[in-house]
Design a protein around this motif. Structure first.
Motif, PDB file in Angstrom:
ATOM      1  N   HIS A 162       1.044  -1.463   0.106  1.00  0.00           N
ATOM      2  CA  HIS A 162       0.273  -0.083   0.417  1.00  0.00           C
ATOM      3  C   HIS A 162       0.971   1.026  -0.059  1.00  0.00           C
ATOM      4  O   HIS A 162       1.628   0.906   0.649  1.00  0.00           O
ATOM      5  CB  HIS A 162      -0.734   0.040   1.091  1.00  0.00           C
ATOM      6  CG  HIS A 162      -1.605  -0.890   1.014  1.00  0.00           C
ATOM      7  ND1 HIS A 162      -2.739  -0.963  -0.214  1.00  0.00           N
ATOM      8  CD2 HIS A 162      -2.358  -1.479   1.836  1.00  0.00           C
ATOM      9  CE1 HIS A 162      -4.128  -1.619   0.768  1.00  0.00           C
ATOM     10  NE2 HIS A 162      -3.801  -2.401   1.465  1.00  0.00           N
ATOM     11  N   ALA A 163       0.381   2.450  -0.255  1.00  0.00           N
ATOM     12  CA  ALA A 163       0.819   3.751   0.230  1.00  0.00           C
ATOM     13  C   ALA A 163       0.057   4.364   0.273  1.00  0.00           C
ATOM     14  O   ALA A 163      -0.779   4.770   0.497  1.00  0.00           O
ATOM     15  CB  ALA A 163       1.660   4.137  -1.728  1.00  0.00           C
ATOM     16  N   ALA A 164       0.389   5.761   1.247  1.00  0.00           N
ATOM     17  CA  ALA A 164       0.313   7.118   1.380  1.00  0.00           C
ATOM     18  C   ALA A 164       0.880   8.065   0.812  1.00  0.00           C
ATOM     19  O   ALA A 164       2.138   7.961   1.067  1.00  0.00           O
ATOM     20  CB  ALA A 164       0.194   6.963   3.665  1.00  0.00           C
ATOM     21  N   ALA A 165      -0.124   9.340   0.505  1.00  0.00           N
ATOM     22  CA  ALA A 165       0.349   9.783  -0.423  1.00  0.00           C
ATOM     23  C   ALA A 165      -0.026  11.335   0.515  1.00  0.00           C
ATOM     24  O   ALA A 165      -0.584  11.520   0.702  1.00  0.00           O
ATOM     25  CB  ALA A 165       0.732  10.502  -2.165  1.00  0.00           C
ATOM     26  N   VAL A 205      -4.707  13.630   2.326  1.00  0.00           N
ATOM     27  CA  VAL A 205      -3.979  12.891   2.295  1.00  0.00           C
ATOM     28  C   VAL A 205      -4.088  11.613   0.826  1.00  0.00           C
ATOM     29  O   VAL A 205      -5.586  11.430   1.354  1.00  0.00           O
ATOM     30  CB  VAL A 205      -3.947  12.430   3.451  1.00  0.00           C
ATOM     31  CG1 VAL A 205      -4.445  10.222   3.884  1.00  0.00           C
ATOM     32  CG2 VAL A 205      -3.432  12.635   4.712  1.00  0.00           C
ATOM     33  N   LEU A 206      -3.281  10.935   0.469  1.00  0.00           N
ATOM     34  CA  LEU A 206      -4.714  10.431  -0.625  1.00  0.00           C
ATOM     35  C   LEU A 206      -3.622   8.416   0.108  1.00  0.00           C
ATOM     36  O   LEU A 206      -2.830   8.131   0.248  1.00  0.00           O
ATOM     37  CB  LEU A 206      -3.910  10.152  -1.944  1.00  0.00           C
ATOM     38  CG  LEU A 206      -3.464  11.725  -2.144  1.00  0.00           C
ATOM     39  CD1 LEU A 206      -2.949  11.614  -3.436  1.00  0.00           C
ATOM     40  CD2 LEU A 206      -5.233  12.412  -2.616  1.00  0.00           C
ATOM     41  N   MET A 207      -4.454   7.828  -0.286  1.00  0.00           N
ATOM     42  CA  MET A 207      -4.385   6.327   0.029  1.00  0.00           C
ATOM     43  C   MET A 207      -4.833   5.422  -1.054  1.00  0.00           C
ATOM     44  O   MET A 207      -5.708   5.936  -2.155  1.00  0.00           O
ATOM     45  CB  MET A 207      -5.443   5.863   1.674  1.00  0.00           C
ATOM     46  CG  MET A 207      -5.528   6.803   2.519  1.00  0.00           C
ATOM     47  SD  MET A 207      -3.236   6.164   3.387  1.00  0.00           S
ATOM     48  CE  MET A 207      -3.532   5.335   3.050  1.00  0.00           C
ATOM     49  N   THR A 208      -3.939   4.100  -0.993  1.00  0.00           N
ATOM     50  CA  THR A 208      -4.648   3.598  -2.266  1.00  0.00           C
ATOM     51  C   THR A 208      -5.498   1.939  -1.639  1.00  0.00           C
ATOM     52  O   THR A 208      -5.125   1.297  -1.699  1.00  0.00           O
ATOM     53  CB  THR A 208      -3.058   2.984  -2.559  1.00  0.00           C
ATOM     54  OG1 THR A 208      -1.846   2.155  -1.376  1.00  0.00           O
ATOM     55  CG2 THR A 208      -1.882   3.741  -3.389  1.00  0.00           C
ATOM     56  N   SER A 209      -6.027   2.431  -1.113  1.00  0.00           N
ATOM     57  CA  SER A 209      -6.537   1.738   0.036  1.00  0.00           C
ATOM     58  C   SER A 209      -7.918   1.903  -0.157  1.00  0.00           C
ATOM     59  O   SER A 209      -8.267   2.620   0.279  1.00  0.00           O
ATOM     60  CB  SER A 209      -6.483   0.950   1.414  1.00  0.00           C
ATOM     61  OG  SER A 209      -5.895   2.245   2.580  1.00  0.00           O
ATOM     62  N   ARG A 210      -8.972   1.257   1.340  1.00  0.00           N
ATOM     63  CA  ARG A 210     -10.047   1.369   1.262  1.00  0.00           C
ATOM     64  C   ARG A 210      -9.982   2.434   2.299  1.00  0.00           C
ATOM     65  O   ARG A 210      -8.554   2.835   3.730  1.00  0.00           O
ATOM     66  CB  ARG A 210     -10.931   0.295   1.647  1.00  0.00           C
ATOM     67  CG  ARG A 210     -10.087  -0.690   3.179  1.00  0.00           C
ATOM     68  CD  ARG A 210     -11.514  -1.389   3.473  1.00  0.00           C
ATOM     69  NE  ARG A 210     -10.633  -2.304   4.297  1.00  0.00           N
ATOM     70  CZ  ARG A 210     -11.145  -2.233   5.400  1.00  0.00           C
ATOM     71  NH1 ARG A 210     -11.209  -1.333   6.127  1.00  0.00           N
ATOM     72  NH2 ARG A 210     -10.547  -3.731   6.025  1.00  0.00           N
ATOM     73  N   VAL A 211     -11.459   3.057   2.570  1.00  0.00           N
ATOM     74  CA  VAL A 211     -10.365   4.192   4.528  1.00  0.00           C
ATOM     75  C   VAL A 211     -11.249   3.657   5.289  1.00  0.00           C
ATOM     76  O   VAL A 211     -12.579   3.762   5.346  1.00  0.00           O
ATOM     77  CB  VAL A 211     -11.278   5.670   3.766  1.00  0.00           C
ATOM     78  CG1 VAL A 211     -11.120   6.229   5.227  1.00  0.00           C
ATOM     79  CG2 VAL A 211     -10.787   5.854   2.200  1.00  0.00           C
TER      80      VAL A 211
END
Length: 275
Positions: A162-165, A205-211
């Motif tokens: 996963h990534a967080a940006a 904040v950007l996420m490559t996953s569900r929230v």
């Protein structure tokens, strides 16, 4: 003591392609136990990717509410062994005494942000109110999310993290952190922002996953007014985002997305600004 483990490893495998099976290999992400200790006492053990460990240590302390600034956490000592990695921190400014009063321990699987919490109230503790007036354009948000895959170096190797940006709409800068656990990636991002002196209140904040609710909680604690992700949110995440004043954008696919809370921050054809 051993050398710090690498973030990835190439392993042999049998690959079946077009009805033919042959020997092959693949780069996969490393996963190792990482212990957070404060004043010599273990607080948590997380399964995570052993990369950006200083960011992880500071970010975890921030999003867990153990400190309010990276200065409160002091220096981070990284100790590797055959059993895993220990991140040793000594809290300053009276924080160590406060920590001892609320000490808890937890052993979490990959990215687990709630395992071991001793009460239901602790799992849903009050979040700060986000009355930030930041607005961003829909086009800018879409473009920032589209840039994430190109910045995910470990995922390009492994296709398994996963990534967080963090996207700053004023400068268009994008800061990315990766991990096998989405919560871990966000903790690392929080630490990176704190160590670089970047205010989370100034961007997204950007996420490559569900929230999940844990992601909303962590983003709120560092003051991020907007969180956006490629997958859907949970109902509890939406309720928490609504309550604390966070804009939650999810199901971002191409040029499409859905805004679940506080939609006024996402504007069409308007440049970002902070009132």
């Amino acid at each position: 003591m051993t050398d710090k483990p690498s973030a990835s490893l190439r392993v042999d495998c049998q690959a079946r392609r077009h009805d033919v099976t042959a020997r092959s290999s693949r780069v996969i992400p490393e996963e190792t136990p990482i212990a957070f200790t404060y004043g010599g006492s273990t607080h948590a053990v997380m399964m995570a990717t052993p990369a950006d460990l200083e960011d992880f240590a500071i970010g975890f302390a921030l999003t867990e509410g153990l400190v309010d600034s990276p200065q409160d956490a002091g220096e981070v000592e990284i100790v590797s062994s055959d059993a895993g990695v220990e991140l040793r921190t000594w809290l300053g400014g009276g924080r160590q005494e406060a920590y001892a009063a609320r000490k808890r321990s937890m052993a979490g699987p990959t990215g687990c942000g709630l395992c071991g919490i001793e009460s239901l109230e602790a799992a849903t503790r009050e979040l700060p109110s986000l009355d930030n007036a930041l607005t961003v354009s829909a086009a800018g948000l879409i473009e920032a999310m589209s840039r994430m895959p190109g910045e995910q170096k470990l995922n390009q190797e492994t296709r398994a993290v996963h990534a967080a940006a963090f996207w700053n709409p004023a400068s268009d800068a994008l800061i990315v952190r990766e991990d096998v656990g989405r919560h871990n990636a966000l903790d690392k991002l929080a630490g990176a922002l704190a160590r670089q002196g970047v205010a989370a209140s100034q961007g997204v904040v950007l996420m490559t996953s569900r929230v999940s609710v844990e992601l909303v909680q962590k983003a709120a604690r560092i003051g991020a007014p907007i969180i956006a992700a490629i997958s859907a949110p949970t109902a509890l995440a939406v309720r928490n985002a609504e309550k604390c004043g966070m804009t939650l954008v999810a199901v971002m696919r191409g040029r499409d997305f859905e805004i679940f809370t506080h939609p006024g921050r996402i504007l069409e054809q308007v440049s970002a600004h902070v009132a």
